[in-house]
Design an enzyme around this catalytic site. Sequence first.
Site, PDB file in Angstrom:
ATOM      1  N   GLU A 229       0.876  -1.177   0.000  1.00 21.89           N
ATOM      2  CA  GLU A 229       0.000   0.000   0.000  1.00 21.89           C
ATOM      3  C   GLU A 229       0.902   1.212   0.000  1.00 21.89           C
ATOM      4  O   GLU A 229       1.618   1.481   0.970  1.00 21.89           O
ATOM      5  CB  GLU A 229      -0.933   0.043   1.217  1.00 21.89           C
ATOM      6  CG  GLU A 229      -2.027   1.106   1.035  1.00 21.89           C
ATOM      7  CD  GLU A 229      -2.265   1.963   2.248  1.00 21.89           C
ATOM      8  OE1 GLU A 229      -2.009   3.193   2.147  1.00 21.89           O
ATOM      9  OE2 GLU A 229      -2.692   1.427   3.281  1.00 21.89           O
ATOM     10  N   CYS A 263      -3.063   7.784   4.854  1.00 23.82           N
ATOM     11  CA  CYS A 263      -2.981   7.052   3.581  1.00 23.82           C
ATOM     12  C   CYS A 263      -4.132   7.427   2.660  1.00 23.82           C
ATOM     13  O   CYS A 263      -3.953   7.571   1.455  1.00 23.82           O
ATOM     14  CB  CYS A 263      -2.994   5.544   3.840  1.00 23.82           C
ATOM     15  SG  CYS A 263      -1.623   4.956   4.858  1.00 23.82           S
TER      16      CYS A 263
END
Length: 458
Positions: A229, A263
């Site tokens: 990620e 994120c």
Amino acid sequence: MTQLQCISPIDGSIYAERDALAESAARARVDAARQAQIAWAQVPLDERITMVLAGVANLMAQSQGIARELAHMMGRPIRFGGEFGGVKERMDYMASIAGQALAPTIIEASDAFERRLVRVPSGVVLVIAPWNYPYLTAMNLVGPALMAGNAVMIKHAEQTLLVGERIAQAMQDAGVPEEVISNLFIDHPTAEALMGDGLFDTVTFTGSVRGGQAVERALAGTFTNTVFELGGKDAGYVMEDADLDAAAANLIDGALFNSGQCCCGIERIYVIEQHYDAFIERAAATAKGYTLGNPLDPETVVGPMAHVRFAATARNHISQALAAGATGLLDPHPADDGGAYVSPQILVDVDHSMTVMREETFGPVVGIMKVASDAEAIALMNDSPYGLTASLWTQDAQRAASIGDRLDNGIVFMNRCDYVDPALCWTGCKSTGRGASLSALGFQAVTRPKSFHLRKQL
């Protein structure tokens, strides 16, 4: 001997130091983990789950102290606590589905044949965790990997140097053998050497695109399973039928919370032209309530960015945009010191020629653009090398689903943003990475399939 250091963004002092393991010692630790994993995989699933959840409870018991520790290490204000409400929610859910997610698929069970597909532990899992949500992001992978029967080794970001140590100790105190869950204090060359020799069965990495590329290069030719990620430039779209008050409050929070170091933080907002002026008025009013200051002060809403070099990126993106014609809606905050403390900013009169609308800023700034239609919004939202989340603001779920189908993202939200639903996999596309965590797919990420074809009659 290499020293690993955490430089506190509060005042630039050294907050924590640890000696990095020599490569030979690190290799010995991996070998011990591989041996211990064999026995751990034979522990009944329910017992493994019980220990993991007890480890989570151990972490929660330290929440107040850890919240202050996080403020010192990466700047999050103490008013927001130590992340453990989210950790508990996610781990409770993963525990509840583990039996079903890891159960064998029986194809045939007859007198003639037994045919089944099972999931077996990957083996030794290396979790390379980031500093921005250091417990949540690590536990998304550590918890399911342990439940599934893997040995787990954590290499945490230097900025949050103590977190991997805290997680490992909490799990060991709950009964997980220390060889099965351990923290590795190692430098980058040692990590690359271990990965390059294929010592891990799965490597998970959460961080920058550049960091992900370095991990992938280190693993080249080893056929190691990976979960990445990486970067993001997440967008929101406010439509004609949106609740403007709710949209402004939530999208600005999604942009500025944790100093924008999320994120799935909102970095771009597109607003249908008829609501543009009303939206930016609400957005600016909301942002003015986000006070910048020392994260140890309970009144502080926005703390310093985790490091002065991250703050420099945010300032650079803002200054480039202003020089190119953008307008900032917020005045500099008195606590902005030109270093780690960065004033929140909303930029209008922006376009996609500007870095602030193209590259990940990861700071307390968001650009807002006017759009004339869904088609224009979709084109702009997709005009990015990244693809993590998108946030759609409308009263029409069918419309949101239709637009979501046309977006290059791993996750689509309607009337919310910056949230992780443990029942749905956390996943991205394009330069945001590949693979998944959480949900049933999160267990697949840390296991491998194995087929049994047993012929009982000749």
